[in-house]
Scaffold this active site. Structure first.
Site, short mmCIF file in Angstrom:
data_model
loop_
_atom_site.label_atom_id
_atom_site.label_comp_id
_atom_site.label_asym_id
_atom_site.label_seq_id
_atom_site.Cartn_x
_atom_site.Cartn_y
_atom_site.Cartn_z
N SER A 24 0.83 -0.97 0.10
CA SER A 24 0.00 0.48 -0.21
C SER A 24 1.34 1.17 -0.06
CB SER A 24 -1.08 0.14 1.24
OG SER A 24 -1.50 1.21 1.40
N THR A 71 -9.27 -0.94 1.83
CA THR A 71 -9.14 -1.20 0.43
C THR A 71 -9.61 -2.53 0.65
OG1 THR A 71 -7.60 -0.97 -1.55
CG2 THR A 71 -6.51 -1.92 1.25
N LYS A 75 -13.97 -3.32 0.65
CA LYS A 75 -15.04 -2.35 0.55
C LYS A 75 -16.03 -1.89 0.39
CE LYS A 75 -11.14 0.39 -2.27
NZ LYS A 75 -10.79 1.21 -3.47
N ASP A 111 -12.09 7.55 -3.44
CA ASP A 111 -12.08 7.27 -4.72
C ASP A 111 -13.04 8.23 -6.06
OD1 ASP A 111 -10.28 4.93 -4.34
OD2 ASP A 111 -11.79 3.84 -4.61
N GLY A 135 -13.75 -0.93 -19.23
CA GLY A 135 -13.81 -1.93 -17.59
C GLY A 135 -15.01 -1.75 -16.43
N ASN A 159 -16.67 -3.06 -22.23
CA ASN A 159 -16.40 -4.50 -20.71
C ASN A 159 -16.09 -5.39 -22.00
OD1 ASN A 159 -14.92 -4.84 -18.64
ND2 ASN A 159 -17.28 -6.03 -18.28
N ARG A 160 -15.63 -6.84 -21.33
CA ARG A 160 -15.71 -7.90 -22.02
C ARG A 160 -17.15 -8.38 -21.73
NH1 ARG A 160 -10.69 -11.25 -19.13
NH2 ARG A 160 -12.12 -10.68 -17.28
N THR A 161 -17.26 -9.41 -20.10
CA THR A 161 -18.34 -8.98 -19.70
C THR A 161 -19.60 -7.82 -19.56
OG1 THR A 161 -16.44 -10.49 -18.52
CG2 THR A 161 -19.12 -10.32 -18.06
N GLY A 252 -2.88 7.45 -13.11
CA GLY A 252 -3.68 7.22 -12.38
C GLY A 252 -2.98 7.71 -11.05
P1 ATR Z 1 -11.46 -4.78 -9.49
O1 ATR Z 1 -11.42 -3.35 -10.26
O2 ATR Z 1 -13.10 -4.63 -8.59
O3 ATR Z 1 -10.28 -5.22 -8.80
P2 ATR Z 1 -11.05 -6.52 -11.95
O4 ATR Z 1 -11.86 -8.08 -11.41
O5 ATR Z 1 -9.94 -5.95 -11.27
O6 ATR Z 1 -11.71 -5.84 -10.84
O7 ATR Z 1 -11.82 -5.68 -13.43
C1 ATR Z 1 -11.47 -4.58 -13.29
C2 ATR Z 1 -12.29 -4.24 -15.41
O8 ATR Z 1 -11.14 -4.81 -15.53
C3 ATR Z 1 -13.72 -5.65 -15.36
O9 ATR Z 1 -14.04 -4.51 -16.26
C4 ATR Z 1 -12.35 -6.37 -16.21
O10 ATR Z 1 -13.29 -7.43 -17.14
P3 ATR Z 1 -14.58 -7.72 -16.95
O11 ATR Z 1 -15.98 -7.66 -16.08
O12 ATR Z 1 -15.22 -8.86 -18.36
O13 ATR Z 1 -14.08 -9.75 -16.17
C5 ATR Z 1 -11.49 -6.24 -16.76
N1 ATR Z 1 -10.34 -7.39 -17.52
C6 ATR Z 1 -9.87 -7.45 -16.42
N2 ATR Z 1 -8.42 -8.35 -17.14
C7 ATR Z 1 -9.30 -8.51 -18.03
C8 ATR Z 1 -8.74 -8.88 -19.44
N3 ATR Z 1 -7.82 -9.94 -19.76
N4 ATR Z 1 -9.43 -8.60 -20.55
C9 ATR Z 1 -10.60 -7.75 -20.63
N5 ATR Z 1 -10.83 -7.04 -19.47
C10 ATR Z 1 -10.06 -7.20 -18.18
#
Ligand code: ATR
Length: 293
Positions: A24, A71, A75, A111, A135, A159-161, A252
């Site tokens: 941290s 953190t 959170k 944040d 994301g 986003n991927r998902t 960032g």
């Molecule tokens: P958090 O911010 O809550 O810790 P995370 O799991 O780190 O969450 O993911 C943050 C973002 O990064 C998400 O949008 C994730 O996409 P998904 O919602 O599809 O999981 C994205 N992300 C992380 N790795 C990725 C990858 N290899 N390709 C595409 N998107 C990715």
């Protein structure tokens, strides 16, 4: 940065709870601010695993710890253990700052202010802007609420998902009437132009510095300002590409620093003067960049 020489019975204790916590940066931010402002306080990292959160917070309150940053992974969970919550923290559904109060801790989400400061500092207004948000994780949730609260005109979430993006959009729409469009990475051609693009995924973070969520150079020609929440590397491939297309770029580190600064201001009920604010930022930037080498 040595503040332990002056610890005494009056010294106020602050800290950050999380797991893992060893890396941290928050202790360096807060102890630097404390030294510059000559406040009698110390800020310590606390390793708190998932099942230890409730007792850690109760213990911290009984130990008269005046403020705590929260953190990963706590959170969201922490909301159950506080007695009051700030409006924006409630909307985001996550708390990263606790302030000691008469009956327990009050929770905030700084944040929100960290990312807002990136724009305020550069006198960039968000009102009526069209913004691309890459994301849909924890950081994206705070950014989306911040954008809507500041009256942007439109948010695209890439986003991927898609269902994760949808859940962010649904949450924002509970509180704000803002146009949100969700798209997959294969649909970015739908974006003809946008003012700002904010990258909130971990893609491109060290050691995977060759990765970027969007490879297509045409995309970068369509935006004016690119923000990446990553600060290691200092300039991600996403920011490099944006810069090559003539965008203003922001990494960032500002968000990290200003979320910390806001916690400090909340705890002490102050506005830190600009000269000290930027002096501390310079010290911390140099300290951090040295570690990167
Ligand atoms: P958090 O911010 O809550 O810790 P995370 O799991 O780190 O969450 O993911 C943050 C973002 O990064 C998400 O949008 C994730 O996409 P998904 O919602 O599809 O999981 C994205 N992300 C992380 N790795 C990725 C990858 N290899 N390709 C595409 N998107 C990715």
């Amino acid at each position: 940065m040595n503040c332990i020489d002056n610890i005494n019975g009056e010294t106020k204790i602050y800290g950050v709870m999380g797991y893992p916590i060893a890396h941290s940066f928050s202790p360096v931010i807060h102890n630097t601010l404390a030294n510059l402002l000559k406040y009698d306080m110390i800020y310590i990292p606390f390793k708190v695993e998932k099942n230890g959160l409730e007792s850690a917070i109760k213990g911290a309150y009984n130990l008269n710890i005046k403020g705590i940053n929260i953190t990963i992974p706590h959170k969201q969970e922490v909301i159950k253990h506080i007695y009051k919550i700030d409006k924006f923290a409630k909307q985001i559904g996550a708390v990263n700052t606790l302030k000691y109060d008469k009956k327990g801790y009050k929770g905030f989400n700084t944040d929100f202010y960290g990312i807002k400061s990136c724009f305020d500092l550069r006198e960039i207004s968000l009102k009526n802007k069209e913004v691309v948000l890459i994301g849909a994780g924890g950081a994206s949730k705070a950014v989306a609420i911040m954008l809507a609260a500041n009256e942007v005109k439109k948010i695209w979430i890439i986003n991927r998902t898609l269902k994760n993006a949808d859940s962010i959009a649904q949450n924002v729409k509970k509180y704000y009437n803002v146009d949100i469009e969700i798209i997959g990475y294969n649909e970015i051609y739908k974006i003809q132009r946008a003012d700002i693009c904010i990258q909130t995924t971990s893609i491109g973070m060290s050691p995977n510095i060759q990765n970027t969520p969007i490879d297509d150079n045409n995309f970068y020609d369509k935006i004016d300002i690119a923000v990446d929440i990553i600060f290691n590397p200092w300039k991600t491939k996403f920011l490099e590409k944006a810069e090559q297309s003539g965008c203003k770029i922001i990494n960032g580190f500002d968000m990290l620093y200003f979320q910390g600064l806001k916690s400090f201001e909340i705890w002490w009920d102050i506005n830190i003067p600009d000269n000290l604010k930027f002096q501390a930022q310079g010290i911390l930037e140099n300290y951090y960049k040295d570690k990167l080498l």
